[in-house]
Every structure is written in C-alpha cells, then in structure tokens.
Design a protein around this motif. Structure first.
Motif, mmCIF file in Angstrom:
data_model
loop_
_atom_site.group_PDB
_atom_site.id
_atom_site.type_symbol
_atom_site.label_atom_id
_atom_site.label_comp_id
_atom_site.label_asym_id
_atom_site.label_seq_id
_atom_site.Cartn_x
_atom_site.Cartn_y
_atom_site.Cartn_z
ATOM 1 N N THR A 1 61.787 85.434 2.943
ATOM 2 C CA THR A 1 61.746 85.457 1.480
ATOM 3 C C THR A 1 63.082 85.007 0.907
ATOM 4 O O THR A 1 63.139 84.236 -0.060
ATOM 5 C CB THR A 1 61.416 86.881 0.988
ATOM 6 N N HIS A 2 64.173 85.475 1.518
ATOM 7 C CA HIS A 2 65.503 85.096 1.049
ATOM 8 C C HIS A 2 65.767 83.609 1.238
ATOM 9 O O HIS A 2 66.299 82.947 0.340
ATOM 10 C CB HIS A 2 66.553 85.915 1.798
ATOM 11 N N LEU A 3 65.402 83.075 2.396
ATOM 12 C CA LEU A 3 65.627 81.654 2.658
ATOM 13 C C LEU A 3 64.839 80.781 1.688
ATOM 14 O O LEU A 3 65.342 79.747 1.215
ATOM 15 C CB LEU A 3 65.250 81.321 4.106
ATOM 16 N N LEU A 4 63.623 81.181 1.377
ATOM 17 C CA LEU A 4 62.831 80.420 0.408
ATOM 18 C C LEU A 4 63.448 80.514 -0.982
ATOM 19 O O LEU A 4 63.440 79.539 -1.746
ATOM 20 C CB LEU A 4 61.394 80.941 0.395
ATOM 21 N N ALA A 5 64.017 81.667 -1.307
ATOM 22 C CA ALA A 5 64.679 81.823 -2.598
ATOM 23 C C ALA A 5 65.950 80.981 -2.667
ATOM 24 O O ALA A 5 66.266 80.404 -3.720
ATOM 25 C CB ALA A 5 65.005 83.301 -2.838
ATOM 26 N N LEU A 6 66.690 80.895 -1.552
ATOM 27 C CA LEU A 6 67.866 80.027 -1.524
ATOM 28 C C LEU A 6 67.471 78.591 -1.846
ATOM 29 O O LEU A 6 68.138 77.901 -2.640
ATOM 30 C CB LEU A 6 68.522 80.072 -0.141
ATOM 31 N N GLU A 7 66.387 78.150 -1.243
ATOM 32 C CA GLU A 7 65.907 76.782 -1.482
ATOM 33 C C GLU A 7 65.526 76.599 -2.945
ATOM 34 O O GLU A 7 65.839 75.566 -3.563
ATOM 35 C CB GLU A 7 64.711 76.507 -0.566
ATOM 36 N N ALA A 8 64.868 77.607 -3.509
ATOM 37 C CA ALA A 8 64.459 77.531 -4.911
ATOM 38 C C ALA A 8 65.661 77.495 -5.853
ATOM 39 O O ALA A 8 65.576 76.945 -6.957
ATOM 40 C CB ALA A 8 63.558 78.720 -5.257
ATOM 41 N N HIS A 9 66.784 78.060 -5.405
ATOM 42 C CA HIS A 9 68.012 78.061 -6.210
ATOM 43 C C HIS A 9 68.902 76.859 -5.907
ATOM 44 O O HIS A 9 70.062 76.818 -6.311
ATOM 45 C CB HIS A 9 68.790 79.358 -5.980
ATOM 46 N N GLY A 10 68.354 75.885 -5.197
ATOM 47 C CA GLY A 10 69.063 74.632 -4.989
ATOM 48 C C GLY A 10 69.907 74.549 -3.731
ATOM 49 O O GLY A 10 70.590 73.538 -3.529
ATOM 50 N N PHE A 11 69.871 75.586 -2.883
ATOM 51 C CA PHE A 11 70.646 75.536 -1.638
ATOM 52 C C PHE A 11 69.744 74.958 -0.545
ATOM 53 O O PHE A 11 68.823 75.612 -0.060
ATOM 54 C CB PHE A 11 71.131 76.934 -1.243
ATOM 55 N N ASP A 12 70.023 73.710 -0.173
ATOM 56 C CA ASP A 12 69.169 72.995 0.780
ATOM 57 C C ASP A 12 69.818 72.905 2.157
ATOM 58 O O ASP A 12 69.449 72.060 2.971
ATOM 59 C CB ASP A 12 68.882 71.585 0.276
ATOM 60 N N ALA A 13 70.769 73.795 2.436
ATOM 61 C CA ALA A 13 71.548 73.704 3.673
ATOM 62 C C ALA A 13 71.274 74.864 4.610
ATOM 63 O O ALA A 13 72.165 75.371 5.302
ATOM 64 C CB ALA A 13 73.033 73.648 3.339
ATOM 65 N N ALA A 14 70.015 75.304 4.657
ATOM 66 C CA ALA A 14 69.584 76.356 5.579
ATOM 67 C C ALA A 14 68.170 76.025 6.040
ATOM 68 O O ALA A 14 67.455 75.267 5.373
ATOM 69 C CB ALA A 14 69.621 77.724 4.895
ATOM 70 N N PRO A 15 67.741 76.566 7.173
ATOM 71 C CA PRO A 15 66.380 76.291 7.633
ATOM 72 C C PRO A 15 65.344 76.816 6.641
ATOM 73 O O PRO A 15 65.568 77.821 5.957
ATOM 74 C CB PRO A 15 66.299 77.054 8.968
ATOM 75 N N THR A 16 64.210 76.146 6.595
ATOM 76 C CA THR A 16 63.081 76.612 5.797
ATOM 77 C C THR A 16 62.122 77.371 6.702
ATOM 78 O O THR A 16 61.673 76.834 7.726
ATOM 79 C CB THR A 16 62.340 75.439 5.148
ATOM 80 N N PRO A 17 61.800 78.623 6.389
ATOM 81 C CA PRO A 17 60.862 79.368 7.233
ATOM 82 C C PRO A 17 59.451 78.813 7.106
ATOM 83 O O PRO A 17 59.029 78.409 6.020
ATOM 84 C CB PRO A 17 60.956 80.797 6.689
ATOM 85 N N VAL A 18 58.752 78.788 8.218
ATOM 86 C CA VAL A 18 57.389 78.263 8.241
ATOM 87 C C VAL A 18 56.374 79.386 8.433
ATOM 88 O O VAL A 18 55.455 79.558 7.646
ATOM 89 C CB VAL A 18 57.234 77.195 9.341
ATOM 90 N N ARG A 19 56.577 80.166 9.507
ATOM 91 C CA ARG A 19 55.645 81.277 9.720
ATOM 92 C C ARG A 19 56.168 82.211 10.796
ATOM 93 O O ARG A 19 57.084 81.864 11.567
ATOM 94 C CB ARG A 19 54.261 80.764 10.128
ATOM 95 N N LEU A 20 55.561 83.405 10.840
ATOM 96 C CA LEU A 20 55.771 84.360 11.924
ATOM 97 C C LEU A 20 54.562 84.289 12.838
ATOM 98 O O LEU A 20 53.421 84.194 12.363
ATOM 99 C CB LEU A 20 55.939 85.776 11.369
#
Length: 271
Positions: free
Chosen positions: A43-62
């Motif tokens: 959830t945090h990583l997806l929120a980072l992406e939504a806030h413009g931080f594109d320098a972390a992995p995007t989670p796909v699934r568990l």
C-alpha cells in the motif's frame, strides 16, 4: 536484501544477507519472500508512486505460498567489496538527492499505526513518516553512475527523516573506522568531507547537522543490537559475517572511533 541480475534473463538475484538465495527474477518481475508487513508495504509503495516517486519497485501481488512479486528495476547494484564507481562524490550526491525525494513523498503518506512494523533498525523515538532504515549500497539501483532507485523496504518503520539519513550515512560515507572500512570500501575516502556532501545533497538544516553525529552513534548501536539478535538466534549468515569481519571487537572499535571523532564530524557539517 538487495537484488541484482541479468536484465534479460531470469534466475536467482544475488546480494544482501537476509534473503540470500531466495530472490528470483521472473521476466519483468522479482519474486521474493514476503515480509510480515507486506500488505502495508505494498500500500505504501503504491502511494509513493501516486505521489510522484517513481524510484521504487511497484508491487504486483502476494502469492499463496508466502512470497511477493514486484517489478524488476534494471540497473547496477554495488555489492561488497564496493567498487569505485559506487563511491564517487557524484554517486554520493545522487544518493542524498534520492533519499530526499523518497522522504518528500513519504511525508505525505499516513503511516498505518495498526501494523507491527519491525523495530530492529527503527528510530527508537518513532515518528510519523515511514523510514526505509536500510538504504545501503546493496539496496540502491544505479544507472550511469547515479542512484536512480531504492529497493527492499522490509525493515521500513515509522521514524524521523534524520534517522534514515543517519542510517544511510553509515553505509555511504561510510561512518566506519579505517580498519573496518578497508575491507569493504575503496581506499582514500575522506569521511568528514563525504558526510558534508551527503548532508548538502539531502538538504539538512543547521539543527539537523548538529544532531547528525550523535544520531549516527545511536544508529550504529542499533545495528550492533540487530546483528547480536541474529547471531543469538543462530542465523548462520550473520554468524559467519561477524566472525569474518572481526567479531565484536570490530563493533567496539567502530563505536569508539565515532565517539572520538564526534567533534570533527560536527565541525565538518557546520563550518
């Protein structure tokens, strides 16, 4: 745990200690053991992406068998002994800038206080921002000599931004006595100058600079306790590394060196 591998083929990714041998490239994805906080981290990583931080992995699934899948980030990861290209002043500046970008995005994201975030390397004073806590060379992806992404958020926990800077400084300056540093880092690194470069590139205030040397000492003590817990639990990787790198005498030497040079580091940051 970091990951490095061929950009066009799958297979095991190397680096790090916690998940050694358990991280794999599956085409455009990385599959690895899921930490206990995986759902909250995704959830945090997806929120980072939504806030413009594109320098972390995007989670796909568990997955049903307790693993997680995230996007693979191509690039170079420095593994010990760390190469010269990862320890240039330009590389260090890029790490400071990347960490600042991460924090600027993270400060806008509410921390889920119901989650049992790992405390091993967390800021003992806590905080309202999710810190990475392990921005070491193994966990930063480079392209063309510049830090472009940070990976492995397994040890993330609420804390103060300055705690994350202190943890990062330990690895990237590095805040190590010369005997400890020579086993892993290129020769001739000017610690006070590099500490100033990291602080400048991140954009620390005068008050934060004054606090940083003491916080690095505290962070080093936390890292020692982390290793002690792993060794006490019988972790073979940490037990072997502890033995190979000088045992507890090395940790005593590092802490004593930090305390002895506290004023030198403070002057380098404030002058």
């Amino acid at each position: 745990m970091t990951a490095e591998g061929d950009e066009t083929e799958g297979g095991a990714l190397v680096g790090g200690m916690v998940n050694a041998g358990a991280v794999f490239r599956r085409g455009a994805l990385v599959e690895r053991p899921a930490p206990s906080t995986a759902r909250a981290l995704h959830t945090h990583l997806l929120a980072l992406e939504a806030h413009g931080f594109d320098a972390a992995p995007t989670p796909v699934r568990l997955t049903a068998d307790g693993r997680e899948q995230l996007t693979f980030i191509p690039g170079d990861v420095a593994l010990p002994p760390f190469p010269h290209w990862a320890m240039t002043e330009a590389a260090l500046r890029s790490v400071g800038s990347l960490l600042r970008r991460l924090h600027e995005a993270s400060e806008s994201i509410a921390v889920d206080t119901s989650v049992a975030w790992p405390r091993a390397l967390a800021d003992p004073e806590g905080g309202t921002m999710l810190c990475h806590n392990d921005v070491c060379p193994d966990n930063v992806v480079f392209r063309d000599g510049r830090a472009t992404a940070v990976i492995d958020f397994d040890l993330a926990a609420p804390g103060r931004p300055l705690w994350d800077v202190a943890m990062t400084a330990r690895y990237w300056v590095p805040m190590l006595d010369p005997v400890s540093a020579e086993a892993l880092y290129p020769e001739g690194l000017d610690v006070p100058t590099r500490l100033r470069i990291l602080s400048d590139s991140y954009g620390l205030s005068a008050q934060e600079r004054a606090e940083l040397p003491g916080l690095i000492e505290q962070a080093t003590a936390s890292c020692r306790a982390f290793v002690a817990d792993r060794v006490a639990d019988g972790d073979p990787v940490y037990t072997q590394v502890l033995s190979e790198r000088g045992g507890w005498q090395r940790w005593d030497r590092m802490q004593g060196w930090l305390v002895a040079h506290h004023e030198v580091f403070t002057a380098a940051l404030l002058d």
